[in-house]
Motif scaffolding. Structure first.
Motif, PDB file in Angstrom:
ATOM      1  N   ALA A 293      43.784  24.118  45.006  1.00 19.96           N
ATOM      2  CA  ALA A 293      44.206  25.919  44.691  1.00 19.96           C
ATOM      3  C   ALA A 293      42.669  26.341  45.171  1.00 19.96           C
ATOM      4  O   ALA A 293      41.774  26.026  43.973  1.00 19.96           O
ATOM      5  N   ASP A 294      42.996  27.487  44.756  1.00 23.11           N
ATOM      6  CA  ASP A 294      41.490  28.898  44.586  1.00 23.11           C
ATOM      7  C   ASP A 294      40.749  28.716  43.516  1.00 23.11           C
ATOM      8  O   ASP A 294      41.141  27.476  42.318  1.00 23.11           O
TER       9      ASP A 294
ATOM     10  N   GLU B 195      40.301  30.883  40.717  1.00 19.85           N
ATOM     11  CA  GLU B 195      41.830  31.136  39.948  1.00 19.85           C
ATOM     12  C   GLU B 195      42.471  30.186  39.814  1.00 19.85           C
ATOM     13  O   GLU B 195      43.500  30.864  39.073  1.00 19.85           O
TER      14      GLU B 195
ATOM     15  N   ASP C 293      44.679  29.314  42.050  1.00 20.24           N
ATOM     16  CA  ASP C 293      46.351  30.257  43.260  1.00 20.24           C
ATOM     17  C   ASP C 293      46.116  29.722  43.946  1.00 20.24           C
ATOM     18  O   ASP C 293      45.492  28.904  44.755  1.00 20.24           O
ATOM     19  N   VAL C 294      47.047  28.500  43.911  1.00 18.76           N
ATOM     20  CA  VAL C 294      47.673  27.282  45.641  1.00 18.76           C
ATOM     21  C   VAL C 294      48.011  28.196  46.794  1.00 18.76           C
ATOM     22  O   VAL C 294      48.065  28.047  47.838  1.00 18.76           O
ATOM     23  N   GLY C 295      48.088  29.571  46.516  1.00 18.82           N
ATOM     24  CA  GLY C 295      48.435  30.435  48.124  1.00 18.82           C
ATOM     25  C   GLY C 295      49.549  29.629  48.599  1.00 18.82           C
ATOM     26  O   GLY C 295      50.453  29.226  47.932  1.00 18.82           O
TER      27      GLY C 295
ATOM     28  N   GLN D 144      48.308  27.168  32.573  1.00 21.91           N
ATOM     29  CA  GLN D 144      48.725  28.358  33.729  1.00 21.91           C
ATOM     30  C   GLN D 144      50.400  28.483  33.889  1.00 21.91           C
ATOM     31  O   GLN D 144      51.151  29.159  34.464  1.00 21.91           O
TER      32      GLN D 144
END
Length: 210
Positions: free
Chosen positions: A17-18, A20, A22-24, A90
């Motif tokens: 993930a990034d 934050e 977020d797995v994009g 999350q």
């Protein structure tokens, strides 16, 4: 007892993930295929037993035919999932309906939120050894699937992981949350015993060298 597998989807430079969380584009292959693995909401079942929308779009999880047998057999083998508190918060513990298996073990120094899905088999423990012991007991002969990241790296470093499974997606993140977290030192793996070319994903599994 079943095997303990460290698993996640991962970028080619080793991120899940990034910064934050977020797995994009990492999970796009889960939702772009023709073969359903998990249904989306409205797919039937008893009243009040609506499946959790793991796709985030209502369409359920659908993978390519190249990935379907591997993903289905892997998920069907899972008896318990071990995860860290960040991921639990999350996804809100998938509302007590994990994508695979019937039991979830969360590594956290904070207790389960008051009143959170009392019907769910979700157990909170404060160290990784206790987490694996609990998950093994709950899973029986089933696989214990450990989510990659900081907690997964700690479990690998403690010598409690039997196999490493990576679904490698052709994207470079550059920075973010690492598959193995902040693990120190070298840990040798055997040559991959699973190599499956999917669509926009490469499935790899390695046994941990003892």
């Amino acid at each position: 007892m079943g095997v303990v597998i460290l698993h996640s989807v991962v970028s080619v430079d080793g991120f899940i993930a990034d910064d934050e969380g977020d797995v994009g584009p990492l999970h796009e292959w889960y939702f772009s295929g023709d073969v359903p693995i998990l249904p989306g909401p409205g797919a039937g079942g008893a009243e009040g037993d609506e499946p959790f929308d793991h796709s985030g779009s209502g369409g359920g999880i659908r993978v390519s035919r190249a990935s379907a047998d591997y993903v289905r057999s892997t998920w069907e083998s899972i008896g318990a999932i071990v995860m860290g508190r960040n991921l639990f918060d999350q996804v809100n513990g998938w509302e007590g309906k994990p994508p695979a298996g019937e039991h979830v073990v969360v590594v956290s120094h904070r207790p389960k939120p008051d009143g959170w899905h009392p019907e769910a088999s979700c157990h909170f423990v404060d160290d990784v050894t206790a987490a694996i012991d609990t998950a093994r007991t709950l899973a029986g002969e089933g696989t214990v699937a450990v989510n990659a990241g900081d907690v997964g790296g700690q479990i690998l470093a403690a010598g409690l992981v039997d196999e490493v499974a990576m679904d490698v997606v052709p994207v470079v993140f550059g920075s973010g949350r690492r598959y193995f977290g902040g693990i120190d030192g070298q840990h040798l793996l055997e040559d991959p015993h699973v190599v499956i070319q999917g669509e926009r994903v490469l499935h790899l599994r390695f046994k941990v060298r003892r």
